[in-house]
Design a protein around this motif. Structure first.
Motif, mmCIF file in Angstrom:
data_model
loop_
_atom_site.group_PDB
_atom_site.id
_atom_site.type_symbol
_atom_site.label_atom_id
_atom_site.label_comp_id
_atom_site.label_asym_id
_atom_site.label_seq_id
_atom_site.Cartn_x
_atom_site.Cartn_y
_atom_site.Cartn_z
ATOM 1 N N PHE A 75 -3.957 -3.574 6.155
ATOM 2 C CA PHE A 75 -3.641 -2.435 5.111
ATOM 3 C C PHE A 75 -4.552 -2.416 4.275
ATOM 4 O O PHE A 75 -4.317 -2.663 2.967
ATOM 5 C CB PHE A 75 -2.321 -2.161 4.763
ATOM 6 C CG PHE A 75 -1.200 -1.875 5.815
ATOM 7 C CD1 PHE A 75 -1.569 -1.468 7.001
ATOM 8 C CD2 PHE A 75 -0.028 -1.937 5.495
ATOM 9 C CE1 PHE A 75 -0.673 -1.191 8.187
ATOM 10 C CE2 PHE A 75 1.194 -1.667 6.344
ATOM 11 C CZ PHE A 75 0.896 -1.267 7.697
ATOM 12 N N HIS A 97 -6.301 0.800 3.284
ATOM 13 C CA HIS A 97 -6.430 2.191 3.010
ATOM 14 C C HIS A 97 -5.094 3.021 3.374
ATOM 15 O O HIS A 97 -4.489 2.433 4.275
ATOM 16 C CB HIS A 97 -7.627 2.962 3.252
ATOM 17 C CG HIS A 97 -7.790 4.258 2.696
ATOM 18 N ND1 HIS A 97 -7.194 5.345 3.092
ATOM 19 C CD2 HIS A 97 -8.634 4.723 1.726
ATOM 20 C CE1 HIS A 97 -7.642 6.348 2.477
ATOM 21 N NE2 HIS A 97 -8.427 5.996 1.572
ATOM 22 N N PRO A 98 -4.730 3.792 2.376
ATOM 23 C CA PRO A 98 -3.234 4.559 2.747
ATOM 24 C C PRO A 98 -3.348 5.136 4.246
ATOM 25 O O PRO A 98 -2.282 5.172 4.863
ATOM 26 C CB PRO A 98 -3.115 5.919 1.923
ATOM 27 C CG PRO A 98 -4.068 5.161 0.606
ATOM 28 C CD PRO A 98 -4.961 4.474 1.125
ATOM 29 N N THR A 100 5.982 3.253 0.067
ATOM 30 C CA THR A 100 5.345 2.134 -0.227
ATOM 31 C C THR A 100 5.761 1.104 1.163
ATOM 32 O O THR A 100 6.622 0.800 1.580
ATOM 33 C CB THR A 100 5.952 1.572 -1.480
ATOM 34 O OG1 THR A 100 5.596 2.594 -2.425
ATOM 35 C CG2 THR A 100 5.286 0.030 -1.899
ATOM 36 N N VAL A 145 0.908 -1.227 -0.312
ATOM 37 C CA VAL A 145 -0.119 -0.089 0.149
ATOM 38 C C VAL A 145 0.796 1.258 0.040
ATOM 39 O O VAL A 145 1.875 1.221 0.808
ATOM 40 C CB VAL A 145 -0.817 -0.022 1.312
ATOM 41 C CG1 VAL A 145 -1.839 1.286 1.157
ATOM 42 C CG2 VAL A 145 -1.867 -1.177 1.032
#
Length: 588
Positions: free
Chosen positions: A354, A356-357, A344, A305
């Motif tokens: 994870f 979503h950011p 990243t 992500v």
């Protein structure tokens, strides 16, 4: 929230250091955990985990790993020589594109399991004799994973066996429950699978998961020796693991492959941290799965992500450089790379949270240190108050309670089975699914859709309430999501009222009179309109219009819908769009 009981000395060993009582309480905040009961005379401590997204923390090894990584300096060895290294290389993991060699350790899956309990993952371990404290912790991990994360064994069930007694390949089959017998754990006589779910304590507890199937899942080795009847009970021979055993075979069966693989990875990493060698197992399917027909587990399937550093800085309110961000994520066990302002993050093998950011930013925040952020006084003075929508919702709730209804509260996310399959016929389900808002990357199939209606969840509550005296009047005021091509996001959120009456006399006339009373007290006039809705009995359903706009529906539910839910009494429902009603009142 999950609570675990563990030996404090073992936690310190996995952590690589000792903690004082106050120091441990502070250290546990990085895992969103707290001490539930302090250490007792036997050295046991109870810890409550306040985050259900991290099942890897529900064990001594997992919690100790989090503390060890967070407090490690680089990759330096921990203070205790008996503890695992700060950063463990789990080299036994396969990737979908590059499986590791499993040797003769294979599981062959029966094609008839595809529509029953389709997935299985496994691995084996070898090493020193299993100590009593490790066996207890393994059993606790099994219980927590299968009960909390595995939905009481419905989605995930785990079995542990003596590998020395197993002849590969293992056979995962669907069998006749009345003709298949073995000696279950805790007994010394053979029972059929049907008898087990009727007579054995574990059968009575978990047999309902498979009771409706025409064939039951069954696990044997190549010689026919029985391993278990998943998800119910192990055999009394191969499945009777005890302290002192050296070679173990661990398998998990379930209905959703990714959570199953994650649970398998968690237990494998825990045992690797305990000093055991993990041996992969190859599973061979006769049908397609999300990762192909041959899967070698443990499998690393997680996707990286990415998050912009500027986005993280804006959310956290502090300046970060790329190297610092990578270091902070490393304290959380997350390998990261940084280039051109983009971070990243690669989830570790035992995590898949994870989505979503912002989840990466959360780990950055914890890695930065919750107490390290500078405090700032509020810049604006505001006075809190209820919104007009909330005031109106409370007025509607008060009216429903006055009519004898009981308020319910449900999740906004649910499964396809609840929102679509149980509400529509086979021919209508595709169109119904297309009208729903679906999560693109759900963590579980149980939370795959944003609810389009409150009625399915009310029926879910009714399906387990047959023991309560009738009539049942239940309702909820909450949010639903509807597709809207005119909206920027393609959907919009609506405040809705859903109400269900369950009783032998529940019918169209009853809910019509209640809707009339509700509209009267809200000061609105409405008119019913003929509508065709397959969820309802034809001729016993009406659309409700206010000023020419549809604001809801009421009627008697179709018997097939009730049968799908296992509801045995007639049900009549009301569903209203409260946003439309509030707008109509405001325009008067």
């Amino acid at each position: 929230m999950p609570k675990i009981e563990l030996q404090q000395d073992e936690l310190f060993r996995y952590s690589g250091r000792n903690f004082g009582a106050d120091e441990l309480e502070e250290a546990l905040t990085i895992a969103k955990a707290e001490i539930d009961d302090p250490v007792d005379k036997d050295g046991l401590i109870k810890i409550e985990l306040n985050d259900t997204n991290r099942p890897d923390l529900w064990s001594t090894a997992g919690l100790g790993r989090a503390l060890r990584l967070y407090h490690a300096t680089g990759n330096a060895a921990p203070t205790s020589a008996a503890a695992p290294a700060a950063a463990v290389n789990y080299d036994f993991f396969s990737r979908p594109e590059s499986p590791v060699e499993a040797g003769n350790r294979r599981i062959v899956v029966d094609s008839e399991l595809a529509e029953r309990r389709p997935y299985i993952a496994a691995f084996a371990i070898s090493g020193p004799p299993i100590a009593e404290v490790l066996l207890d912790d393994l059993i606790q991990t099994q219980e927590k994973l299968c009960w909390n994360y595995g939905r009481k064994r419905k989605a995930i069930a785990m079995g542990v066996y003596r590998e020395d007694k197993i002849q590969y390949p293992v056979r995962y089959r669907a069998v006749d429950p009345d003709c298949t017998t073995f000696v279950p754990l805790g007994l010394d006589n053979e029972l059929s699978l049907r008898q087990i779910i009727e007579q054995h304590p574990k059968g009575r507890e978990f047999g309902g998961i498979v009771a409706a199937l025409d064939k039951f899942p069954f696990l044997t080795d190549n010689s026919g020796a029985v391993l278990s009847f998943p998800p119910v009970i192990n055999s009394a021979d191969v499945g009777a693991v005890q302290a002192g055993d050296t070679n173990l075979f661990i398998e998990m069966t379930g209905t959703d492959l990714k959570p199953l693989l994650l649970a398998c990875s968690i237990v494998a990493c825990d045992l690797a941290d305990a000093g055991y060698t993990v041996h992969p197992v190859q599973v061979e399917y006769p049908y397609d799965t999300p990762f192909g027909r041959t899967i070698v587990s443990p499998l690393y399937f997680q996707k990286p992500v990415s998050v912009e550093l500027a986005y993280a800085e804006r959310l956290l309110g502090v300046a970060l450089n790329e190297d610092e961000a990578v270091q902070r994520l490393g304290k959380m066990g997350v390998r990261a790379e940084a280039a051109s302002g983009l971070i990243t993050a690669y989830p570790p093998e035992y995590r898949n949270d994870f989505l979503h950011p912002v989840d990466v930013v959360e780990d950055l925040m914890i890695g930065y240190g919750m107490n390290a952020f500078p405090s700032e006084p509020p810049r604006d003075f505001t006075v809190g108050r209820l919104t007009e929508a909330e005031i109106f919702s409370r007025e509607v709730k008060t009216l429903l309670v006055g009519m004898g209804y009981q308020e319910m509260i449900f999740n906004y996310l649910g499964s396809r089975r609840d929102f679509i399959d149980n509400m529509y016929s086979h021919e209508q389900r595709t169109a119904a699914a297309d009208a729903c808002v679906r999560i693109a990357n759900p963590m579980s199939e149980n939370f795959e859709f944003v609810r389009p209606s409150i009625i399915p969840q009310l029926l879910g509550a009714e399906s387990v309430s047959a023991h309560a005296v009738y009539p049942h009047y239940i309702f909820e005021v909450g949010k639903v999501a509807v597709r809207d091509a005119d909206d920027n996001y393609g959907s919009r959120t609506v405040t809705a009222l859903g109400a269900v009456v369950a009783d032998a006399d529940a019918g169209f006339n009853l809910v019509s009179s209640q809707a009339a009373a509700l509209f009267f007290y809200l000061g609105l006039e409405y008119e019913p309109s003929v509508v065709d809705d397959p969820r309802f009995l034809a001729g016993r359903v009406a659309s409700l219009l206010v000023k020419g706009e549809r604001v809801g529906i009421l009627g008697e539910l179709h018997p097939q819908v009730l049968e799908n839910w296992g509801v045995t009494v007639p049900c009549a429902v009301i569903e209203l769009d409260l946003d439309h009603l509030q707008k109509a009142i405001g325009s008067d």
